[in-house]
Design an enzyme around this catalytic site. Structure first.
Site, PDB file in Angstrom:
ATOM      1  N   GLU A  81      50.036 107.026  63.963  1.00  0.00           N
ATOM      2  CA  GLU A  81      50.167 107.560  62.984  1.00  0.00           C
ATOM      3  C   GLU A  81      48.765 107.776  62.041  1.00  0.00           C
ATOM      4  OE1 GLU A  81      52.718 103.737  61.461  1.00  0.00           O
ATOM      5  OE2 GLU A  81      54.756 105.391  62.004  1.00  0.00           O
ATOM      6  N   GLU A 112      54.763  94.009  83.042  1.00  0.00           N
ATOM      7  CA  GLU A 112      53.846  93.191  82.094  1.00  0.00           C
ATOM      8  C   GLU A 112      53.442  92.267  83.296  1.00  0.00           C
ATOM      9  OE1 GLU A 112      57.276  90.824  80.203  1.00  0.00           O
ATOM     10  OE2 GLU A 112      57.385  92.249  79.446  1.00  0.00           O
TER      11      GLU A 112
END
Length: 272
Positions: A81, A112
């Site tokens: 963004e 992960e």
């Protein structure tokens, strides 16, 4: 003393399947109201981080977000963004997620759990001491994030963590530990809820305040936003109208000529 995960503690609510929709929504909202208060308590740590990021970015440094699952997706979202909102290159705030871009839409098993993968990914970006690495993990125990912060810190790079458990292993690896203690989730262990909301709020605070101090906002307006659709062209046009007292057509012509509100206003004033 063993590390206790508040994020894994039983929900304060039970028999969820027997509640009405109104009861579910009301109870979720009641829990969500706790998030902003938890973030407020962390403002001193957030301020400490932002104050150290700004001079680094002024020297060409970057922000790297590291996360897995929801935490990783939120980091990538915030990074994505920055260019349209502030007109900055997409190389200055970078979101990395365990398992790569595929993991944005689909879970990547065991990604992960790789303690070394995060640092390897950072090295591919020629990471250096001007940069900042922010690890995001609600649990505070994600190996991918912990390993990245540990190595970054060893190399003299500013590190920070965002987690929802106090004194987590991740916090121990960070120069600045931001802990958003939102309590047990509405659905037990579902850290996409309050923890995720808190993470999004903190990321907004970090990048927005940093971009403002880097001069990417004037007054209260996004004068460097990308003109990527009709709505944003209209918004920019109206900004120029307000700033320069021009009519709509004049303002829009000036905006499209120069490509941003700031450049348009600066050019107009320079010609006067």
């Amino acid at each position: 003393m063993s590390f206790i995960k508040i994020t894994e503690q039983p929900s304060l609510y039970d028999d969820l399947e027997n509640k009405s929709v109104d009861e579910l929504l009301t109870d979720i909202n009641r829990e969500d109201q706790k998030v902003a208060l938890a973030v407020e308590k962390a403002i001193p740590q957030i301020e400490k981080l932002v104050s150290q990021i700004i001079p680094r970015m002024q020297q060409g440094g970057r922000i790297f977000y590291m996360g897995a699952g929801t935490s990783g997706r939120l980091g990538v979202l915030d990074a994505s963004e920055i260019p349209p909102t502030f007109g900055m290159p997409n190389t200055l705030v970078i979101g990395l997620i365990a398992g790569g871009d595929k993991a944005l839409r689909n879970p990547v098993e065991k990604a992960e759990d790789d303690m070394e993968a995060g640092w390897k990914e950072l090295q591919a970006y020629d990471i250096n001491e001007k940069d900042t690495v922010i690890g995001i993990a609600a649990s505070g125990t994600t190996p991918y994030v912990i390993g990245a912060l540990r190595e970054a810190r060893k190399h003299g790079i500013l590190t920070a963590s965002i987690s929802s458990n106090p004194d987590s292993p991740l916090s121990q690896e960070a120069d600045i530990a931001i802990e958003i203690i939102v309590g047990p989730e509405f659905v037990t262990g579902s850290s996409r809820m309050k923890s995720g909301t808190g993470q999004k709020m903190v990321l907004n605070m970090i990048t927005t305040s940093t971009m403002i101090k880097l001069g990417r906002v004037k007054g209260n307006r996004m004068v460097n936003m990308q003109l990527s659709n009709a709505k944003l062209v209209d918004r920019g046009t109206r900004m120029i109208m307000d700033e320069l007292g021009l009519d709509y057509e004049q303002a829009q012509r000036l905006l499209l000529l120069h490509g941003s509100v700031k450049k348009a206003v600066d050019a107009y004033k320079a010609d006067r």
